[in-house]
Structure formats: structure tokens, C-alpha cells
Design a protein around this motif. Structure first.
Motif, PDB file in Angstrom:
ATOM      1  N   ALA A 127      39.171 -43.506  56.698  1.00 18.63           N
ATOM      2  CA  ALA A 127      38.160 -42.871  55.851  1.00 18.63           C
ATOM      3  C   ALA A 127      38.371 -43.208  54.385  1.00 18.63           C
ATOM      4  O   ALA A 127      37.413 -43.454  53.639  1.00 18.63           O
ATOM      5  CB  ALA A 127      38.201 -41.358  56.038  1.00 18.63           C
ATOM      6  N   ASP A 128      39.623 -43.272  53.971  1.00 19.16           N
ATOM      7  CA  ASP A 128      39.896 -43.407  52.546  1.00 19.16           C
ATOM      8  C   ASP A 128      39.487 -44.750  51.964  1.00 19.16           C
ATOM      9  O   ASP A 128      39.068 -44.822  50.809  1.00 19.16           O
ATOM     10  CB  ASP A 128      41.377 -43.139  52.278  1.00 19.16           C
ATOM     11  CG  ASP A 128      41.685 -41.652  52.211  1.00 19.16           C
ATOM     12  OD1 ASP A 128      40.754 -40.849  52.357  1.00 19.16           O
ATOM     13  OD2 ASP A 128      42.858 -41.297  52.025  1.00 19.16           O
ATOM     14  N   ILE A 129      39.607 -45.825  52.711  1.00 23.77           N
ATOM     15  CA  ILE A 129      39.161 -47.111  52.178  1.00 23.77           C
ATOM     16  C   ILE A 129      37.649 -47.115  51.961  1.00 23.77           C
ATOM     17  O   ILE A 129      37.145 -47.676  50.996  1.00 23.77           O
ATOM     18  CB  ILE A 129      39.566 -48.270  53.087  1.00 23.77           C
ATOM     19  CG1 ILE A 129      41.069 -48.468  53.036  1.00 23.77           C
ATOM     20  CG2 ILE A 129      38.911 -49.568  52.638  1.00 23.77           C
ATOM     21  CD1 ILE A 129      41.600 -48.860  51.684  1.00 23.77           C
ATOM     22  N   ARG A 130      36.920 -46.491  52.850  1.00 23.85           N
ATOM     23  CA  ARG A 130      35.475 -46.393  52.676  1.00 23.85           C
ATOM     24  C   ARG A 130      35.149 -45.656  51.370  1.00 23.85           C
ATOM     25  O   ARG A 130      34.234 -46.032  50.632  1.00 23.85           O
ATOM     26  CB  ARG A 130      34.846 -45.671  53.857  1.00 23.85           C
ATOM     27  CG  ARG A 130      34.905 -46.439  55.176  1.00 23.85           C
ATOM     28  CD  ARG A 130      34.564 -45.490  56.339  1.00 23.85           C
ATOM     29  NE  ARG A 130      34.335 -46.209  57.587  1.00 23.85           N
ATOM     30  CZ  ARG A 130      35.301 -46.612  58.408  1.00 23.85           C
ATOM     31  NH1 ARG A 130      36.560 -46.386  58.114  1.00 23.85           N
ATOM     32  NH2 ARG A 130      34.995 -47.240  59.540  1.00 23.85           N
ATOM     33  N   LEU A 131      35.900 -44.598  51.102  1.00 24.29           N
ATOM     34  CA  LEU A 131      35.638 -43.805  49.907  1.00 24.29           C
ATOM     35  C   LEU A 131      36.037 -44.545  48.638  1.00 24.29           C
ATOM     36  O   LEU A 131      35.344 -44.456  47.612  1.00 24.29           O
ATOM     37  CB  LEU A 131      36.377 -42.468  50.006  1.00 24.29           C
ATOM     38  CG  LEU A 131      35.835 -41.530  51.089  1.00 24.29           C
ATOM     39  CD1 LEU A 131      36.750 -40.325  51.268  1.00 24.29           C
ATOM     40  CD2 LEU A 131      34.419 -41.076  50.776  1.00 24.29           C
ATOM     41  N   ILE A 132      37.122 -45.261  48.672  1.00 23.01           N
ATOM     42  CA  ILE A 132      37.523 -46.065  47.509  1.00 23.01           C
ATOM     43  C   ILE A 132      36.456 -47.115  47.216  1.00 23.01           C
ATOM     44  O   ILE A 132      36.094 -47.363  46.062  1.00 23.01           O
ATOM     45  CB  ILE A 132      38.876 -46.747  47.761  1.00 23.01           C
ATOM     46  CG1 ILE A 132      40.014 -45.772  47.479  1.00 23.01           C
ATOM     47  CG2 ILE A 132      39.050 -47.970  46.888  1.00 23.01           C
ATOM     48  CD1 ILE A 132      41.383 -46.386  47.572  1.00 23.01           C
ATOM     49  N   THR A 133      35.953 -47.754  48.253  1.00 22.09           N
ATOM     50  CA  THR A 133      34.912 -48.771  48.075  1.00 22.09           C
ATOM     51  C   THR A 133      33.675 -48.169  47.413  1.00 22.09           C
ATOM     52  O   THR A 133      33.147 -48.709  46.435  1.00 22.09           O
ATOM     53  CB  THR A 133      34.539 -49.391  49.424  1.00 22.09           C
ATOM     54  OG1 THR A 133      35.701 -49.979  50.011  1.00 22.09           O
ATOM     55  CG2 THR A 133      33.458 -50.441  49.276  1.00 22.09           C
TER      56      THR A 133
END
Length: 254
Positions: free
Chosen positions: A199-205
Motif C-alpha cells: 500500500a505504501d508505495i502506491r501512496l508515495i507515488t
């Protein structure tokens, strides 16, 4: 490496709703339930894992079985189930560790020439969290589910690629669609850490794209550059043409 990294969700096109690729990524989520245990002494996240899982999650994976597709379709309307959307208990320590790792790999993850003076610091310092937390709240998404993080990233990508804003009804439709398509994903059988990393990589992007849009808003040429970069990177990473996609009451459609 989890099976979710090697398996993408089924890319299925129909006249009603396009099953866009939301295969496993390495991305970040917001505040919510937190684990503040022994993680302060945990090893840092290997930066090379960030870029490799990011690439494999978007590009790799085989189509799900027809039986799995039918199972997901049968449960598409059941988004009130507590398991729906693949929730997790958030660890602030893990968020920081993935931010540190992702900050070292930005030039490998994005084709964009950043307007940010120091995009790595923007991520590693946690400033990117302020952006995606605010945007999640505005769209009514949870940062502690894989569905919320995925819906945010795809929604932001569509808006920037097409130069148009989505409505509150559009946001809700995208979340329903993503939630239903995550039914049966291997991450349902994984632990909180694996779910949060995805989930976190999606949010960073999403957070990086949104900050770039804020900085570039007064300059049409720079906004076009961002739009083209988002379109290009989404095609490379997810095989989705955001400019050939429209948003309906069922979510993304051809």
C-alpha cells in the motif's frame, strides 16, 4: 518475496468496466491503527527491493484463473465485509523505513524530471505523507487498506494524465471497483507488514505526483510535462493507457 509480487490481478476488458491492472506494488499508507513494537530496531528496507518489487508488481504476473474471476464478480457488491479491501494495522516505523528505501530509488521508478528541489528528501523526511494523508481524506479513502491506496494512485494518475478532476461519485466508484477486484488476491493471506509495504508505495507515488502538480500548476508547459510523464509511466508500469480510459459509475471503463 511474496506471491503477490509475482501475480498481478487479471487484466480484463469489457464494454461495461475495464479490469485495469492493479498488480502488487511497493507503496505507502496513512495513519490509522499503529504497531509501535520492536520495529525501531528492525533492519532497514533494502533499496533494491523497492525498485525490483515496484517493477515486478506492475509488469509481471499471470492472469488469474477464470474461476477466480467469477468468484470476484460474485462478491463485487460485498464491500462491507471487514476483510474487503485488504486492511492492515499500520506501523509508523515500517512507513519510515520504506520511505528511506524508496527515496534512494526515485530515479529508477519515475521518468519524470522532478520540479521538487530534492524529491528524495521530500520522501525520506515524511513530507510526502502530509500530501497523501490530506488527499485520502478528501476522497474518503482509508490509508490502512490496499484498496484505498490503490484507488488513490490510479485516480491521481487518471486526473493528471487527462488534465481533468474526478468527482466525489467518481472517487467512490473507483474505490468500489478496486475493492471488488482485490477479492482473492494472495495478500489476503499475508501479514500486516506485506500488506502495508504494498500500500505504501502506491501512496508515495500519488503523493509525489500531487506535489509536482502543486508546484507546476502556474506553468502550463510544466503541467503538460508532468501529464505526459504520468501517462508514460502508467503505461510502462501497469500496461494501462489512462488517456484511453474513462470513469463511469462502475469505475474505470474502456
Amino acid at each position: 518475496m511474496t506471491m503477490a509480487v509475482r501475480k498481478g490481478l487479471e487484466l480484463r476488458r469489457s464494454s461495461r468496466a475495464r479490469c485495469f491492472s492493479i498488480a502488487a506494488l511497493l507503496l505507502f499508507a496513512t495513519a490509522g491503527c499503529s504497531k509501535l513494537e520492536e520495529e525501531d530496531t528492525a533492519a532497514e528496507v533494502d533499496p533494491t527491493i523497492v525498485s525490483s518489487l515496484f517493477a515486478e508488481g506492475f509488469e509481471g504476473g499471470s492472469p488469474a484463473s477464470e474461476a477466480r474471476s467469477e468468484e470476484r464478480a460474485a462478491t463485487a457488491g460485498d464491500v462491507q465485509d471487514l476483510r474487503a479491501g485488504i486492511p492492515f494495522d499500520r506501523s509508523r516505523s515500517l512507513t519510515g523505513r520504506v520511505e528511506q528505501a524508496a527515496a534512494k530509488e526515485l530515479d529508477k521508478l519515475f521518468s519524470l524530471r522532478f520540479a521538487l528541489a530534492d524529491p528524495g528528501d521530500f520522501v525520506s523526511s515524511g513530507k510526502v505523507r502530509d500530501v497523501w494523508e490530506r488527499e485520502l481524506a478528501a476522497r474518503g479513502y482509508s490509508g490502512d487498506t490496499l484498496a484505498g491506496a490503490t484507488a488513490l494512485m490510479f485516480g491521481v494518475a487518471w486526473e493528471l494524465a487527462n488534465g481533468r478532476k474526478l468527482s466525489a461519485a467518481d472517487h467512490a466508484a473507483i474505490l468500489r471497483q478496486v475493492t471488488s477486484k482485490l477479492r482473492g488476491d494472495p495478500l489476503e493471506r499475508q501479514g500486516d507488514e506485506q500488506r502495508q509495504i504494498q500500500a505504501d508505495i502506491r501512496l508515495i507515488t500519488a503523493g509525489l505526483w500531487l506535489e509536482e502538480a502543486y508546484l507546476r500548476e502556474p506553468y502550463p508547459d510544466q503541467m503538460r510535462e508532468l501529464s505526459d510523464a504520468v501517462q508514460r509511466d502508467m503505461q510502462k508500469m501497469t500496461k494501462n493507457d489512462m488517456r484511453a480510459t474513462r470513469v463511469t459509475a462502475e469505475g474505470f471503463s474502456d
